[in-house]
Design a protein around this motif. Structure first.
Motif, mmCIF file in Angstrom:
data_model
loop_
_atom_site.group_PDB
_atom_site.id
_atom_site.type_symbol
_atom_site.label_atom_id
_atom_site.label_comp_id
_atom_site.label_asym_id
_atom_site.label_seq_id
_atom_site.Cartn_x
_atom_site.Cartn_y
_atom_site.Cartn_z
ATOM 1 N N SER A 196 32.621 64.400 56.320
ATOM 2 C CA SER A 196 31.979 65.182 54.829
ATOM 3 C C SER A 196 31.520 66.426 55.168
ATOM 4 O O SER A 196 31.981 67.320 54.207
ATOM 5 C CB SER A 196 30.638 64.225 54.340
ATOM 6 O OG SER A 196 31.232 62.898 54.408
ATOM 7 N N GLN A 212 29.017 56.362 48.001
ATOM 8 C CA GLN A 212 28.233 56.850 49.108
ATOM 9 C C GLN A 212 26.724 56.701 48.782
ATOM 10 O O GLN A 212 26.424 56.387 47.720
ATOM 11 C CB GLN A 212 28.602 58.319 49.359
ATOM 12 C CG GLN A 212 29.907 58.689 49.613
ATOM 13 C CD GLN A 212 30.320 58.513 51.123
ATOM 14 O OE1 GLN A 212 29.607 58.369 52.035
ATOM 15 N NE2 GLN A 212 31.263 58.593 51.297
ATOM 16 N N ASP A 215 35.956 61.472 49.016
ATOM 17 C CA ASP A 215 34.984 60.997 50.020
ATOM 18 C C ASP A 215 34.321 59.350 49.798
ATOM 19 O O ASP A 215 33.344 59.397 48.779
ATOM 20 C CB ASP A 215 33.945 62.000 50.282
ATOM 21 C CG ASP A 215 32.989 61.873 51.437
ATOM 22 O OD1 ASP A 215 33.199 60.889 52.270
ATOM 23 O OD2 ASP A 215 32.221 62.571 51.655
#
Ligand SMILES: Nc1ncnc2c1ncn2[C@@H]1O[C@H](COP(=O)(O)OP(=O)(O)OP(=O)(O)O)[C@@H](O)[C@H]1O
Ligand SMILES: [Mg+2]
Length: 487
Positions: free
Chosen positions: A169, A193, A254
């Motif tokens: 990240s 996340q 992500d």
């Protein structure tokens, strides 16, 4: 007395309205089965009681498999369901820059309603092959080891892969931070996340002024799996709005491991047959359909570009697992982050042996290309020598020298997080190392000396730096001038 009523009755003509109304048959884990909407289409939005919506994914003869996009606590078997007649879309436009939104474009940052310029569908077709241009313009990450050895071009898809906690990240975030003033608009898509990690990243973006050119899309851990599944497609639509205006955009996913897991969860609940690692058979299609939307367009198609940085998490560095191999084959290169290097403090922990950029080389600045070639060769030699020299006790002078130079390259390529360097600054540093200016320096002093170089370069040779930035090759006079500043 009843005159008013009578005349109203006289005017009343019944107008029958037909509406299909379905009912929830069963419900659980973000997926509902709905009976009684025979003309609903695939990928159509359905409206549930209490303003909740869902998306039709399965069309079975007697029921619909619907993935819910909102909390489902208030729904129950028997709740009413109506058709909306539209497919899923998100608000788009410059008004979203600086905002944190969920995958349906609803604000999560408490900064008031979104000022949208229009709406775009979430699942859109990729640009046709005839519209695509070769990658020719670099997208500088500001990270030395990436820009020199694995350059990324605008319109490229570069996979970032690595085990847990290896700096994936951070690498993506640094790339985004480095787009300040470069005319690239960015969308960072967080999928499942930790809330704290997302909050920290957003705070970092805000404090560095990067939100001015960025949109953050967040599918939170507690959101239903349907939202996780849609998040990357929605983020891409947000970026595509800008691309269609002829602008350059960057999108970061992500990560796609969590995306695939959510899709697996939905698919199993919808009773689709599982394939390898229990992923649904169309997981490759789900990811290729997403990543094919990133490209550089020909000028007659508007000339914009969309660069993608998908992130995938590996387990115990197993690159042959299903998802990583799929993604490697879809993308134009990969950066592999190694936990071993990370533990040794060699950060960014890019494993140079297993990383590659398949198209970015053409986009690299000309001044960079010569130096990068030299670096690549001597670094590869060094890695081979280093493993070999552990066995040999006595080394000849030439081998010893290559080893010493290699160690200095490695030390030079280390870089702390959030400290991006411009391409000309990187070129000047690489030139210094290739000319042996670090050869007599102790390894621990190299980072400090680099910082001194940067200060001197910015102070004494802004003209050299701007010439390099404009794409001038590294000729004799430029070399001499830079070396003079460094020594
Ligand atoms: N270049 C660097 N220099 C110093 N520290 C770094 C660097 N890159 C990453 N780190 C640190 O390493 C830690 C892990 O980084 P990061 O969160 O980016 O990894 P990740 O691979 O995304 O992790 P996860 O698997 O949890 O998503 C963070 O604390 C970060 O600050
Ligand atoms: Mg991460």
């Amino acid at each position: 007395m009843f005159g008013g009523l009578e005349s109203a009755l006289a005017r009343y003509a019944p107008r029958p309205e037909l509406e299909e109304v379905g009912r929830v048959h069963s419900l659980g884990n973000g997926v509902a089965r709905v009976h009684g909407l025979p003309s609903a289409a695939s990928e159509e939005v359905l409206l549930f009681e209490g303003d909740r919506c869902g998306l039709v994914l399965n069309l079975d003869p007697d029921e619909l498999g619907v993935v819910l996009l909102d909390e489902s606590q208030q729904l129950a078997a028997g709740s009413l369901v109506r058709r909306s007649g539209r497919s899923l879309d998100v608000p788009v436009g410059p008004g979203l820059l600086g905002r944190v939104v969920d995958p349906l474009g609803r604000p999560l940052d408490g900064l008031g309603p979104i000022q949208a310029s229009g709406r775009l569908e979430v699942d859109r077709p990729a640009p046709p092959i005839a519209a695509r241009a070769p990658v020719r313009v670099p997208l500088q990450t500001g990270v030395k080891i990436v820009d020199s050895l694995f350059p990324i071009g605008r319109g490229q898809r570069m996979l970032i892969m690595g085990d847990r906690q290896t700096g994936k990240s951070t690498l993506a975030l640094d790339t985004l931070l480095n787009q300040q003033g470069q005319g690239v608009l960015c969308v960072y898509c967080f999928i499942g996340q930790r809330g704290a990690a997302v909050a920290q990243a957003v705070a970092e973006l805000r404090s560095r002024g990067a939100m001015a050119y960025s949109i953050v899309v967040v599918a939170r851990g507690e959101d239903p799996p349907g939202l996780h599944y849609l998040a990357p497609y929605a983020a891409t639509s947000l970026a595509e709005y800008f691309v269609e205006q002829g602008q350059e955009a960057l999108v970061i996913y992500d990560d796609l491991t969590r995306h695939a897991r959510s899709y697996r969860e939905i698919s199993l609940l919808l009773r689709r047959p599982p394939g390898r690692e229990a992923f649904p058979g169309d997981i490759f299609y789900a990811h290729s359909r997403l990543l094919e939307r990133s490209t550089r367009l020909l000028p007659e198609w508007g000339g914009g570009s969309l660069t993608a940085l998908p992130i995938v998490e590996t387990e115990a560095q197993n690159l042959a697992a299903y998802l990583p191999t799929n993604l490697v084959s879809i993308t134009d290169g990969q950066l592999l982050l190694s936990p071993e290097l990370f533990q040794k403090g060699i950060m960014p922990a890019v494993d140079t042996g297993s990383s590659v950029s398949r198209v970015g080389g053409d986009a690299q600045l000309p001044a960079y290309r010569g130096l990068a070639g030299e670096l690549r060769l001597s670094y590869a030699q060094f890695q081979e020598l280093e493993s070999f020299s552990k066995l040999a006790s006595r080394l000849d002078e030439e081998t010893r020298q290559s080893l010493e130079r290699g160690r200095r390259w490695r030390e030079t390529l280390k870089q702390p997080e959030h400290q991006g360097l411009s391409a000309p600054e990187q070129i000047a540093i690489l030139l210094g190392v290739s000319q042996g200016l670090f050869d007599s320096l102790d390894l621990p002093l190299i980072q400090e000396r680099q910082q001194q170089w940067l200060v001197r370069l910015r102070e004494h040779s802004p003209s050299c730096l701007s010439k390099l930035a404009q794409g001038q090759p590294l000729d004799e006079s430029l070399r001499a001038e830079l070396l003079q500043v460094l020594t």
